[in-house]
Design an enzyme around this catalytic site. Structure first.
Site, PDB file in Angstrom:
ATOM      1  N   LYS A  22       0.855  -1.197   0.000  1.00 50.15           N
ATOM      2  CA  LYS A  22       0.000   0.000   0.000  1.00 50.15           C
ATOM      3  C   LYS A  22       0.885   1.239   0.000  1.00 50.15           C
ATOM      4  CE  LYS A  22      -2.756   1.086   3.609  1.00 50.15           C
ATOM      5  NZ  LYS A  22      -4.000   1.172   4.391  1.00 50.15           N
ATOM      6  N   SER A  23       0.570   2.143  -0.913  1.00 48.55           N
ATOM      7  CA  SER A  23       1.318   3.390  -1.030  1.00 48.55           C
ATOM      8  C   SER A  23       0.310   4.530  -1.032  1.00 48.55           C
ATOM      9  CB  SER A  23       2.087   3.370  -2.366  1.00 48.55           C
ATOM     10  OG  SER A  23       2.634   4.638  -2.662  1.00 48.55           O
TER      11      SER A  23
END
Ligand code: R5P
Length: 295
Positions: free
Chosen positions: A203-204
């Site tokens: 997740k970014s």
């Protein structure tokens, strides 16, 4: 009861049809075991390769966050429109009906609060409990460049090892400290480290310019967090750009549950993620549902 009566010789072998040996649809996951691939197929829709994860784990370090003060009341209406629920085991057991059959991504870290150093996390679940809850994945932060960078990488590495024993993938979340700039250099570094230590997806946050380069350099899927609440149209534009530039979905919380019409917003986000609906059209989905709710 097993018996030997009426045992017949097989007749239909379809010798002219070769057995299929299809490539697995998800980036970087082709060499994983069946259980891993099956759990990832619950998280990512095999038709679109994308996911709308509804994140409501915020309470694990920030308490009763606006929009999810009452998990039992706030989350239930959104469940039918989400692909995945991302939450703590406490929220799951206390506030989500066990009749819900959505895949669960379990927040597997804790140990800090908004009053202390955020990167000082520890693993907050054992693998047996994750199995009891039928988790489809485990999730924890990697805090690159923060005070407890080393410890956070260690946490995620341990989760990957624990989960791998039982076919449970791990989502590495790139935690960004206040002092870090949200740019290509930072997220390129953070997401690549997550993938190289073995995270099954990452997740970014979305950022410009260069998001597509970070996606290209990350050998496993990237999903974006929503981040702080934006006007609905802006949040849909962000989701659209992320998907257009290669993201495999969203793990979105505040931009859904803090909307003035969360049910409309999650459906609009779903249209962007799975059908590449443009923001101008997606905002209409949200607006129409908002009007319907009022009438
Ligand atoms: C942090 O609290 C969690 O990892 C959230 O699940 C994540 O930040 C996504 O939530 P939001 O879209 O509100 O940023």
């Amino acid at each position: 009861m097993a018996d030997k009566d009426d045992v017949r010789l097989g007749k239909h072998f379809f010798e002219d049809i070769p057995s299929k040996n299809e490539a697995f649809f998800l980036k970087g996951a082709g060499a994983l075991d069946w259980g891993m691939q099956n759990r990832l197929s619950r998280i990512f829709n095999p038709e679109t390769g994308k996911t709308v994860m509804l994140a409501f784990d915020h309470g694990y370090f920030q308490g009763p966050t606006t929009g999810i003060e009452r998990l039992d009341l706030n989350i239930a209406p959104l469940i039918p429109y989400s692909d995945v629920l991302m939450c703590t085991r406490g929220a799951l057991r206390s506030s989500i009906s066990p009749t819900v059959c959505k895949p669960i991504v379990l927040r597997a870290s804790a140990g800090q609060s908004i009053l202390s150093e955020l990167s000082n996390e520890l693993i907050a679940i054992d693998i047996q409990d994750a199995i009891r809850l039928d988790a489809s994945a485990l999730a924890a932060q990697v805090y690159i460049g923060a005070e407890y960078e080393h410890k956070s990488i260690g946490n995620v590495t341990k989760l990957i090892d624990m989960g791998s024993k039982y076919g449970i993938p791990t989502l590495a979340v790139t935690g960004v400290g206040e002092k870090m700039s949200r740019d290509q250099r930072y997220f390129g570094l953070a997401t690549r480290i997550c993938a190289e230590i073995g995270a099954h997806y990452v997740k970014s946050y979305y950022f410009e310019p260069g998001f597509e380069k970070v996606v290209a350099a990350c050998p496993v899927p990237i999903v974006i967090a929503g981040g702080k609440k934006l006007p609905e149209k802006k949040a849909l534009e962000m989701a659209y750009k992320a998907i257009d530039q290669g993201a495999a979905g969203v793990d979105m919380g505040r931009n859904i549950f803090q909307s003035d019409c969360p049910v409309g917003m999650i459906q609009a986000v779903g249209a962007v993620v799975h059908n590449s609906v443009k923001p101008d059209k997606a905002i209409k989905i949200y607006e129409e549902i908002k009007v319907q709710e009022k009438t």
